[in-house]
Design an enzyme around this catalytic site. Structure first.
Site, mmCIF file in Angstrom:
data_model
loop_
_atom_site.group_PDB
_atom_site.id
_atom_site.type_symbol
_atom_site.label_atom_id
_atom_site.label_comp_id
_atom_site.label_asym_id
_atom_site.label_seq_id
_atom_site.Cartn_x
_atom_site.Cartn_y
_atom_site.Cartn_z
ATOM 1 N N HIS A 13 0.873 -1.192 0.000
ATOM 2 C CA HIS A 13 0.000 0.000 0.000
ATOM 3 C C HIS A 13 0.901 1.231 0.000
ATOM 4 O O HIS A 13 1.540 1.546 1.012
ATOM 5 C CB HIS A 13 -0.907 0.014 1.233
ATOM 6 C CG HIS A 13 -1.846 1.187 1.268
ATOM 7 N ND1 HIS A 13 -3.188 1.059 1.511
ATOM 8 C CD2 HIS A 13 -1.642 2.513 1.079
ATOM 9 C CE1 HIS A 13 -3.768 2.243 1.476
ATOM 10 N NE2 HIS A 13 -2.848 3.147 1.227
ATOM 11 N N HIS A 15 1.541 5.409 -1.697
ATOM 12 C CA HIS A 15 1.167 6.582 -2.499
ATOM 13 C C HIS A 15 2.433 7.155 -3.123
ATOM 14 O O HIS A 15 3.342 7.576 -2.388
ATOM 15 C CB HIS A 15 0.505 7.652 -1.627
ATOM 16 C CG HIS A 15 -0.764 7.174 -1.006
ATOM 17 N ND1 HIS A 15 -1.997 7.352 -1.609
ATOM 18 C CD2 HIS A 15 -1.001 6.490 0.128
ATOM 19 C CE1 HIS A 15 -2.933 6.797 -0.844
ATOM 20 N NE2 HIS A 15 -2.358 6.265 0.212
ATOM 21 N N LEU A 16 2.478 7.179 -4.438
ATOM 22 C CA LEU A 16 3.665 7.716 -5.122
ATOM 23 C C LEU A 16 3.426 9.103 -5.710
ATOM 24 O O LEU A 16 4.375 9.762 -6.128
ATOM 25 C CB LEU A 16 4.116 6.763 -6.245
ATOM 26 C CG LEU A 16 4.833 5.499 -5.794
ATOM 27 C CD1 LEU A 16 5.077 4.571 -6.990
ATOM 28 C CD2 LEU A 16 6.157 5.825 -5.103
ATOM 29 N N ARG A 17 2.148 9.523 -5.769
ATOM 30 C CA ARG A 17 1.811 10.835 -6.367
ATOM 31 C C ARG A 17 2.280 10.894 -7.824
ATOM 32 O O ARG A 17 2.438 9.891 -8.489
ATOM 33 C CB ARG A 17 2.402 11.993 -5.546
ATOM 34 C CG ARG A 17 2.212 11.897 -4.047
ATOM 35 C CD ARG A 17 0.785 11.805 -3.597
ATOM 36 N NE ARG A 17 0.680 11.993 -2.148
ATOM 37 C CZ ARG A 17 -0.334 11.542 -1.422
ATOM 38 N NH1 ARG A 17 -1.321 10.861 -1.966
ATOM 39 N NH2 ARG A 17 -0.382 11.776 -0.134
ATOM 40 N N ASN A 41 -5.229 7.368 -6.000
ATOM 41 C CA ASN A 41 -5.953 8.599 -5.647
ATOM 42 C C ASN A 41 -5.211 9.854 -6.087
ATOM 43 O O ASN A 41 -4.955 10.765 -5.310
ATOM 44 C CB ASN A 41 -6.275 8.641 -4.139
ATOM 45 C CG ASN A 41 -5.043 8.653 -3.248
ATOM 46 O OD1 ASN A 41 -3.985 8.170 -3.635
ATOM 47 N ND2 ASN A 41 -5.177 9.200 -2.048
ATOM 48 N N LYS A 99 -9.249 -0.276 -5.823
ATOM 49 C CA LYS A 99 -9.300 0.379 -4.514
ATOM 50 C C LYS A 99 -10.659 1.014 -4.278
ATOM 51 O O LYS A 99 -11.136 1.790 -5.110
ATOM 52 C CB LYS A 99 -8.210 1.448 -4.444
ATOM 53 C CG LYS A 99 -8.222 2.281 -3.165
ATOM 54 C CD LYS A 99 -7.778 1.470 -1.959
ATOM 55 C CE LYS A 99 -7.942 2.244 -0.660
ATOM 56 N NZ LYS A 99 -6.688 2.606 -0.046
ATOM 57 N N HIS A 136 -10.496 1.042 1.854
ATOM 58 C CA HIS A 136 -10.287 2.025 2.921
ATOM 59 C C HIS A 136 -11.478 1.871 3.849
ATOM 60 O O HIS A 136 -12.582 2.307 3.537
ATOM 61 C CB HIS A 136 -10.191 3.450 2.358
ATOM 62 C CG HIS A 136 -9.891 4.464 3.434
ATOM 63 N ND1 HIS A 136 -8.688 5.112 3.533
ATOM 64 C CD2 HIS A 136 -10.631 4.885 4.492
ATOM 65 C CE1 HIS A 136 -8.708 5.901 4.605
ATOM 66 N NE2 HIS A 136 -9.887 5.788 5.199
ATOM 67 N N HIS A 174 -4.522 -0.685 5.785
ATOM 68 C CA HIS A 174 -4.098 0.047 6.989
ATOM 69 C C HIS A 174 -5.065 -0.164 8.159
ATOM 70 O O HIS A 174 -5.694 0.775 8.654
ATOM 71 C CB HIS A 174 -3.899 1.540 6.724
ATOM 72 C CG HIS A 174 -4.906 2.191 5.809
ATOM 73 N ND1 HIS A 174 -6.251 2.075 5.996
ATOM 74 C CD2 HIS A 174 -4.737 2.958 4.708
ATOM 75 C CE1 HIS A 174 -6.864 2.754 5.047
ATOM 76 N NE2 HIS A 174 -5.974 3.284 4.266
ATOM 77 N N LEU A 219 -4.916 9.035 7.999
ATOM 78 C CA LEU A 219 -6.220 8.355 8.064
ATOM 79 C C LEU A 219 -6.070 6.919 7.595
ATOM 80 O O LEU A 219 -5.417 6.698 6.578
ATOM 81 C CB LEU A 219 -7.251 9.094 7.205
ATOM 82 C CG LEU A 219 -7.693 10.445 7.777
ATOM 83 C CD1 LEU A 219 -8.504 11.226 6.761
ATOM 84 C CD2 LEU A 219 -8.490 10.247 9.066
ATOM 85 N N ASP A 247 1.521 2.631 3.514
ATOM 86 C CA ASP A 247 0.675 3.820 3.336
ATOM 87 C C ASP A 247 1.521 5.084 3.384
ATOM 88 O O ASP A 247 1.054 6.138 3.824
ATOM 89 C CB ASP A 247 -0.460 3.873 4.369
ATOM 90 C CG ASP A 247 -1.574 4.828 3.945
ATOM 91 O OD1 ASP A 247 -1.602 5.221 2.763
ATOM 92 O OD2 ASP A 247 -2.404 5.173 4.792
ATOM 93 N N HIS A 251 2.993 14.506 1.597
ATOM 94 C CA HIS A 251 2.411 15.828 1.312
ATOM 95 C C HIS A 251 3.505 16.827 1.636
ATOM 96 O O HIS A 251 4.194 16.670 2.666
ATOM 97 C CB HIS A 251 1.218 16.131 2.224
ATOM 98 C CG HIS A 251 0.028 15.243 2.005
ATOM 99 N ND1 HIS A 251 -0.903 15.472 1.012
ATOM 100 C CD2 HIS A 251 -0.391 14.138 2.649
ATOM 101 C CE1 HIS A 251 -1.846 14.543 1.070
ATOM 102 N NE2 HIS A 251 -1.555 13.705 2.044
ATOM 103 N N ALA A 263 -3.966 14.602 5.552
ATOM 104 C CA ALA A 263 -3.648 13.339 6.232
ATOM 105 C C ALA A 263 -2.570 12.609 5.446
ATOM 106 O O ALA A 263 -2.648 12.507 4.230
ATOM 107 C CB ALA A 263 -4.898 12.467 6.308
HETATM 108 O O1 DOR Z 1 -3.349 9.366 5.675
HETATM 109 C C1 DOR Z 1 -3.724 9.076 4.560
HETATM 110 N N1 DOR Z 1 -3.191 9.655 3.460
HETATM 111 N N2 DOR Z 1 -4.705 8.183 4.421
HETATM 112 C C2 DOR Z 1 -5.261 7.920 3.232
HETATM 113 O O2 DOR Z 1 -6.163 7.127 3.179
HETATM 114 C C3 DOR Z 1 -4.836 8.655 2.021
HETATM 115 C C4 DOR Z 1 -3.496 9.173 2.163
HETATM 116 C C5 DOR Z 1 -3.118 10.187 1.119
HETATM 117 O O3 DOR Z 1 -3.362 9.956 -0.070
HETATM 118 O O4 DOR Z 1 -2.557 11.213 1.478
HETATM 119 ZN ZN ZN Z 2 -3.313 5.101 1.630
#
Ligand code: DOR
Ligand code: ZN
Length: 346
Positions: A13, A15-17, A41, A99, A136, A174, A219, A247, A251, A263
Site C-alpha cells: 500500500h 502513495h507515489l503521487r 488517488n 481500490k 479504505h 491500513h 487516516l 501507506d 504531502h 492526512a
Molecule cells: O493518511 C492518509 N493519506 N490516508 C489515506 O487514506 C490517504 C493518504 C493520502 O493519499 O494522502
Molecule cells: Zn493510503
C-alpha cells in the site's frame, strides 16, 4: 542478531503521487522494495486501465537507473467503473487490484463510492475473476466519532458486503484497531489486511504531544494504545493474513502544517529500519520476513521475490534525513521517536 537476510520486501500500500513529488519519493521506495501496490488517488483519479498504464509509464520513467522495481497498479473504484475494463485490465496483468474509497473518507476520495449498492455488479464480476479489492475501511458519517469509524465500517459496510459476495477477495487496508485485527483473523481465506509502519509505533497521543503534531496525522487516525498493541501482535505473529502496507503518503510541509492539514505520513525512507526495531523489541525478528516479504505475495497470489537482501544492526544510530526535497517543496519523514539502528545493507 546483527544481520538478517530475507527475501526482498514489497510494499502492499503506497502513495507515489505524480510529477515532482513522484520523482523525489520513488527512489526511497525502489531502493528498499521490489514491488508496491500503487494507490490510484491522484487528481484526477486513476479510473481506467488506460490511465493505469499511462501512470505506470510515468513511474517507470521516474525510476533511477539500476533500480529494480515493479509498480503494481490499481484502479480507483467509482460508481461508474466499467467491470469489463477492470477484468480485462486484471487478466492482462495491467492492474493488480481495485481500490474502494468511501466518498469523503480521505485525501482525494470525493470520486469514491457513496452508495455501495451501485458497485455490487462490479464487485460481483471482480469476485468471479479473482480481482482483489483494497478497502479504505472507514465510514464517512460525520456523526460517527473519528476513532470509531473503522469498527463501524466493519459492522455496517464490510461484513454485509462480504455476506453478499463471499468470494470477493478483500484487503482491509491500513487496519488500525483491535476490532479490525480480530475481524481479519477470524474472517476466512478471502480477507487479509495491511498494517502500516507508523501504526505499529504511535498511538493517538503522538498527535498531541505538547501541541498539535500534523506529521502524525493520517487516516485512519492512530488509535488508543490497546489497538497499537493488537496491531503489533498481529504483525509479529507470522499470521499470513497480515502484511506490510506502509501507506507512505507524502504531502509537502505547507499542506500539513496548516489550519486544515492533509492526512498522510511519509515513511518510505526509514520504514525497514523502523520495522526491524519493532520486531526486535517484540523478540520476533524471525517473523519479519513473513510480514514484509512472504504474506503479501501469498495473499495476492504472486510469486515471492527471488532476490535476497540483508538488514544490518549498526552500533551507532543510522542517520536519516528529517526532510526530503522535492521540486514542489519539502516532505517531512516519519519520526519514530527512537534511534534507528537497523538499515538495509548496500
Ligand atoms: O493518511 C492518509 N493519506 N490516508 C489515506 O487514506 C490517504 C493518504 C493520502 O493519499 O494522502
Ligand atoms: Zn493510503
Amino acid at each position: 542478531m546483527t544481520t538478517l537476510t530475507i527475501r526482498r520486501p514489497d510494499d502492499w500500500h503506497l502513495h507515489l503521487r505524480d510529477g515532482a513529488v513522484l520523482n523525489a519519493v520513488l527512489p526511497h521506495t525502489s531502493e528498499h522494495f521490489g514491488r508496491a501496490i500503487v494507490m490510484p488517488n491522484l487528481v484526477p483519479p486513476v479510473v481506467t486501465t488506460a490511465q493505469a498504464n499511462a501512470y505506470r509509464e510515468r513511474i517507470m520513467a521516474a525510476l533511477p537507473a539500476g533500480h529494480d522495481f515493479t509498480p503494481l497498479m490499481t484502479l480507483y473504484l467509482t460508481e461508474a467503473t466499467d467491470a469489463a475494463d477492470v477484468v480485462a485490465g486484471f487478466e492482462s496483468g495491467a492492474i493488480t487490484a481495485v481500490k474502494l474509497y468511501p466518498a469523503g473518507a480521505t485525501t482525494n476520495s470525493q470520486s469514491g463510492v457513496r452508495n455501495f449498492e451501485n458497485v455490487l455488479p462490479v464487485l460481483e464480476r471482480m469476485a468471479e475473476a479473482g480481482v482483489p479489492l483494497c478497502v479504505h475501511g472507514e465510514v464517512t458519517d460525520p456523526s460517527v466519532d473519528i476513532f470509531d469509524r473503522e469498527a463501524v465500517f466493519i459492522e455496517k459496510v464490510l461484513e454485509p458486503l462480504r455476506q453478499r459476495i463471499p468470494q470477493l477477495r478483500v484487503i482491509m487496508e491500513h487496519v488500525t484497531t483491535k476490532d479490525g485485527v480480530d475481524y481479519v483473523s477470524g474472517g476466512g481465506d478471502n480477507i487479509g489486511a495491511t498494517i502500516t509502519t507508523h501504526h505499529l509505533i504511535i498511538n493517538r497521543n503522538a498527535l498531541f504531544m505538547g501541541g498539535i503534531r500534523p506529521h502524525y496525522y493520517c487516516l485512519p487516525i492512530a488509535k488508543r494504545e490497546v489497538h497499537r498493541l493488537a496491531l503489533r501482535k498481529a504483525a509479529t505473529s507470522g499470521n499470513s493474513r497480515f502484511f506490510l502496507g506502509t501507506d507512505s503518503a507524502p504531502h509537502v510541509d505547507p499542506l500539513k502544517e496548516s489550519a486544515c492539514g492533509c492526512a498522510g505520513v511519509f515513511s518510505s525512507t526509514n520504514t525497514l529500519g523502523c520495522l526491524a526495531h519493532v520486531f526486535e523489541e517484540e523478540n520476533a525478528l524471525d517473523k519479519l520476513e513473513a510480514f514484509v516479504s512472504l504474506n503479501g505475495p501469498a495473499f495476492y497470489r504472486l510469486p515471492v521475490s527471488e532476490q535476497m537482501v540483508t538488514l544490518r544492526r549498526y552500533d551507532e544510530p543510522v542517520a536519516f534525513p528529517a526532510k526530503i526535497e522535492t521540486g514542489d517543496g519539502q516532505v517531512t519523514l516519519f519520526d519514530p521517536m527512537f534511534a534507528i539502528h537497523w538499515n538495509l545493507e548496500h
